[in-house]
Design a protein around this motif. Structure first.
Motif, PDB file in Angstrom:
ATOM      1  N   GLY A 352      -2.608  28.433  58.642  1.00  0.00           N
ATOM      2  CA  GLY A 352      -1.209  28.064  58.840  1.00  0.00           C
ATOM      3  C   GLY A 352      -0.545  28.826  59.978  1.00  0.00           C
ATOM      4  O   GLY A 352       0.202  28.239  60.777  1.00  0.00           O
ATOM      5  N   ILE A 423      -0.879  25.193  53.177  1.00  0.00           N
ATOM      6  CA  ILE A 423      -0.752  25.285  54.640  1.00  0.00           C
ATOM      7  C   ILE A 423       0.563  24.704  55.158  1.00  0.00           C
ATOM      8  O   ILE A 423       1.256  25.353  55.967  1.00  0.00           O
ATOM      9  N   VAL A 427       3.393  26.908  57.282  1.00  0.00           N
ATOM     10  CA  VAL A 427       3.871  26.494  58.607  1.00  0.00           C
ATOM     11  C   VAL A 427       5.394  26.385  58.615  1.00  0.00           C
ATOM     12  O   VAL A 427       6.068  26.880  59.524  1.00  0.00           O
TER      13      VAL A 427
END
Length: 547
Positions: A352, A423, A427
């Protein structure tokens, strides 16, 4: 001289572009191998069977899609209406205990879906549509409160005060000045809440049973119980279309959100409420009380047997359940959860953060093609949130055997699936902080001779460290409670605690049910502690990322 400077700048940009490409190799190769390939394989199998078109033209498919969209829309409306007073409380009110309120608001969002489902089942034993809508809204109120509250805290209150001084009522000043400025955050939060509600699995499975199904639970049923891959593939395509539409709306809203944040003042505007604002505070307190009700009901239910108060459920965690319902003890299932969540979090952080850095670098380039690539990459990173976890899990079993090393029997199989869920959240938490780092700081460090690694260590890392810790904690609790893919991939001799809870609640016997509720309380305590950690490392006046 100017020509030489332009040449150096061009070479620097070219080098940065290659660096972005190198950084993006690992995260996008990971997504290609462990997300795109398994999902494409399932869809291809479904299309090869020739049943996709037949499923798409069935009236029952679109009734199912209609119910999925309707319950998601209803839950989104409830979450937005309930989240607004809390957003005001978090953004504009200075009272004792606000930090505790921030933590309590976050707790429902990080609770495992199985826990939320069982909490509402303790309140609503018969389930039904209303319980599904309220439970999904309960789960996502924090998204609205934190997203809208984050932007609200950045708006300059002097603009609304000026409207009041010109004779506008409090409501008119809010509706004509503040509300339009908040709309980008409201639409962004609504798109994310709709996405989460449309793909909700554990809550619908627990409260809807066989009577009320969404696309997500129907995909699970057709894949696991009926082995109807063509039908599951068709439903996955319908769900993917809805998810992409929600992601586009969310991306457009985030872009407007950024513009609004730049136009507003960053001055902290929290103060003691006045006049009618106490009514909004009272509404926020009521919403907070309603958020705590299912949690209290779950704790009570875990200690309430047929013959009165008891701690038998907690004692039973050291055993295998009534009539050997589990293959492992409750504590072993808890340890499995901790291990898989730890592995998934490390993996998700690595992928990420690299993905977020890649997107930031691409979006800084002046070339339209590089910026467009960054926008597309940003949207692609969100796709795992909206694709059925069951589809991904079944895709793993179909595809991963073709690798030189067979991961289907590896202990890493469950962490890989859980990392896919985490992930996008990593982010969304890290990306806005990375974007906010002043590029001039990096340029100054580079001018003084620091290499790219040292620039990252000396400039970027100290600024994003808090967000990294928050992302790790956030990802850990999400992995701890992940149920969709884990229920499909976990081996019977190594279940996680949410899988064991679902297994126990489906078996007869009072002790099994008490043990299931006790396991939920255990998960709830861990997630509550982690939520407090997230709040403690939150930068002053920072938002919870882009949710």
């Amino acid at each position: 001289m100017a020509r030489a400077t332009r040449g150096l700048t061009a070479r620097s940009r070219s080098g940065s572009l290659w660096a972005a490409a190198a950084l993006g190799v690992l995260p996008f190769a990971f997504l290609g191998l462990f997300f795109a390939w398994p999902v494409a394989a399932i869809i291809r199998f479904g299309v090869a069977d020739g049943g996709v078109v037949d499923t798409l033209v069935e009236a029952s498919t679109w009734r199912l899609a209609g119910f999925t969209v309707a319950q998601a829309l209803a839950a989104t409306v409830v979450a937005v209406l309930a989240g607004f007073p809390l957003a005001f409380l978090l953004a504009r009110v200075r009272l004792p205990g606000i930090t505790v309120v921030r933590t309590l608001v976050l707790v429902p969002f990080v609770l495992p879906t199985v826990v939320v489902g069982l909490a509402f089942r303790a309140l609503w034993p018969d389930g039904g549509v209303l319980s599904i809508v309220v439970a999904n809204a309960f789960f996502n109120i924090a998204v609205v409160a934190r997203t809208v509250g984050g932007l609200w805290s950045q708006l300059d209150p002097r603009v609304e005060d000026a409207a009041r001084s010109l004779g506008a009522s409090r409501w008119r000043a809010f509706s004509t000045v503040t509300l339009p400025a908040l709309l980008p955050a409201v639409s962004s939060a609504a798109a994310v809440v709709f996405l989460f509600c449309a793909t909700s699995f554990g809550v619908v499975l627990m409260l809807g049973g066989n009577q009320y199904r969404t696309l997500e639970t129907e995909i699970y049923l057709r894949t696991v119980n009926l082995l109807d891959l063509s039908g599951a593939a068709a439903l996955s395509l319908v769900q993917l279309g809805a998810v992409i539409a929600a992601l586009v709306v969310g991306a457009l809203a985030r872009r407007r959100n950024e513009t609004a944040a730049r136009l507003g003042s960053a001055r902290h505007a929290a103060r003691r409420p006045e006049g009618g604002e106490w009514g909004v505070v009272a509404a926020a307190v009521v919403v907070l009380g309603l958020l705590l009700t299912p949690i209290v009901a779950l704790v009570v239910r875990s200690m309430l047997g047929r013959e009165g108060w008891t701690l038998d459920g907690y004692r039973a965690l050291s055993g295998f359940g009534q009539d050997g319902a589990l293959n492992v003890t409750g504590w072993d299932a808890a340890l499995n959860s901790l291990r898989t969540a730890s592995d998934a979090t490390v993996l998700a952080l690595l992928v990420g953060v690299l993905a977020a850095v890649t997107v930031v670098v691409l979006r800084r380039f002046p070339q339209r093609g590089a910026r467009a690539t960054g926008e597309v990459a940003d949207a692609v990173l969100m796709l795992p949130l909206g694709v059925s976890a069951v589809t991904v899990g079944f895709g793993y079993l179909v595809t991963l055997g073709d690798l030189p090393w067979d991961l289907r029997t590896s202990p890493l199989l469950v962490p890989l699936a859980q990392a896919l869920v985490i992930i996008p959240m990593v982010v969304r938490l890290v990306l806005p902080v990375l974007r906010s780092v002043d590029e001039r700081l990096r340029q100054a460090a580079a001018t003084l001779g620091a290499g790219p690694v040292r620039v990252w260590r000396e400039v970027d890392f100290p600024l994003v460290a808090r967000s990294l810790v928050a992302a790790a904690a956030f990802g850990y609790v999400v992995a701890l409670g992940e149920f969709g893919a884990t229920s499909f991939l976990a081996r019977p001799d190594a279940p996680t605690l949410p899988v064991a809870v679902a297994d126990l609640i489906s078996r007869p016997g009072e002790l099994n049910h008490l043990m299931a509720y006790a396991g939920c309380v255990l998960l709830m305590v861990v997630t509550g502690l982690v939520a407090a950690l997230i709040e403690s490392v939150r930068a002053p006046h920072a938002r919870l990322g882009e949710f």
